[in-house]
Design a protein around this motif. Sequence first.
Motif, mmCIF file in Angstrom:
data_model
loop_
_atom_site.group_PDB
_atom_site.id
_atom_site.type_symbol
_atom_site.label_atom_id
_atom_site.label_comp_id
_atom_site.label_asym_id
_atom_site.label_seq_id
_atom_site.Cartn_x
_atom_site.Cartn_y
_atom_site.Cartn_z
ATOM 1 N N LEU A 4 44.036 32.206 49.767
ATOM 2 C CA LEU A 4 44.978 32.726 50.660
ATOM 3 C C LEU A 4 45.211 31.982 51.844
ATOM 4 O O LEU A 4 46.349 31.690 52.367
ATOM 5 N N GLY A 5 44.291 31.410 52.553
ATOM 6 C CA GLY A 5 44.545 30.771 53.831
ATOM 7 C C GLY A 5 44.591 29.324 53.664
ATOM 8 O O GLY A 5 44.974 28.471 54.613
ATOM 9 N N ILE A 7 42.073 27.289 53.767
ATOM 10 C CA ILE A 7 41.081 26.611 54.537
ATOM 11 C C ILE A 7 39.810 26.805 54.234
ATOM 12 O O ILE A 7 38.745 25.988 54.265
ATOM 13 N N CYS A 8 39.277 27.895 53.282
ATOM 14 C CA CYS A 8 38.102 28.031 52.849
ATOM 15 C C CYS A 8 37.923 27.576 51.233
ATOM 16 O O CYS A 8 37.328 26.346 50.771
ATOM 17 N N ARG A 9 38.381 28.380 50.427
ATOM 18 C CA ARG A 9 38.090 28.247 48.933
ATOM 19 C C ARG A 9 38.885 26.866 48.414
ATOM 20 O O ARG A 9 38.303 26.038 47.543
ATOM 21 N N HIS A 39 47.522 29.625 58.602
ATOM 22 C CA HIS A 39 46.831 28.111 58.983
ATOM 23 C C HIS A 39 47.445 26.853 58.756
ATOM 24 O O HIS A 39 46.694 26.052 58.579
HETATM 25 P P1 4NP Z 1 40.442 31.081 52.096
HETATM 26 O O1 4NP Z 1 39.778 32.217 53.025
HETATM 27 O O2 4NP Z 1 41.643 32.071 51.394
HETATM 28 O O3 4NP Z 1 39.657 30.850 51.157
HETATM 29 O O4 4NP Z 1 41.082 30.033 52.806
HETATM 30 C C1 4NP Z 1 40.667 32.944 54.075
HETATM 31 C C2 4NP Z 1 40.765 32.039 55.345
HETATM 32 C C3 4NP Z 1 41.449 32.647 56.222
HETATM 33 C C4 4NP Z 1 41.844 34.248 56.181
HETATM 34 C C5 4NP Z 1 41.593 34.801 55.189
HETATM 35 C C6 4NP Z 1 40.985 34.264 53.879
HETATM 36 N N1 4NP Z 1 42.391 34.811 57.231
HETATM 37 O O5 4NP Z 1 42.645 35.992 57.200
HETATM 38 O O6 4NP Z 1 42.944 34.207 58.106
#
Ligand code: 4NP
Length: 152
Positions: A4-5, A7-9, A39
Motif C-alpha cells: 500500500l505505502g 514503506i513497510c512490506r 509516502h
Molecule cells: P506498507 O504499510 O503498505 O507495507 O508500506 C503501510 C504504510 C503506510 C500506511 C499504511 C500501510 N499508511 O496508511 O500511511
Amino acid sequence: MVCLGNICRSPLAEGILQHKIEEHGLDWQVDSAGTGSWHIGDLPDRRSIATARQHGIDITCQRARQLKPHDLDGFDLVLAMDSQNYQDILHLATTKAQEEKVHLIMNFATPGRNQAVPDPYWDDNGFEQVFQMLEEACDKLVERFSSKAGPL
Ligand code: 4NP
C-alpha cells in the motif's frame, strides 16, 4: 513488489529479493512500489530498515514511489502483498497479459492459499514475521524461476 505505502512490506521484499539475486548471480531486476501516494519519496519505515539490517540487508537506498500502469508492461511479475493490493493493481491493468503478471506473493510459498503478508504499519512487533514470510516467498521465487521450470 507492491504494497500500500511502499514503506513497510514491499521495501523489505525488494531488499530480500535483491540480496538473493546477488547471492545467486541472477540477471533479474527487482523494484517496489505502493498503490497509494502518501509516502512518495520517503525512506522505508525505520522498523523495516532495522529489520532488514538485522538480517544483513541495507534498504536505505530505496525511496517510495507509486505504482504506475506502465509497470505492468516493464516487469514480468507484479507481486502483491495482500488481496486489497491485488485488486488495486488489477484495476490498473488494461490487457489480459498485464493481468496475468499479477500474483499474491505468498502463493509462491503456500500455493493456492491466497495468504496475505500482514500490514505491520500499526504493529511494531510485526516486522520480523513479515521478513520471514517474504524470505520464504523469495526463496521459492528463486527456486522456481532460476530453474528450468515451465511457465506459470
Ligand atoms: P506498507 O504499510 O503498505 O507495507 O508500506 C503501510 C504504510 C503506510 C500506511 C499504511 C500501510 N499508511 O496508511 O500511511
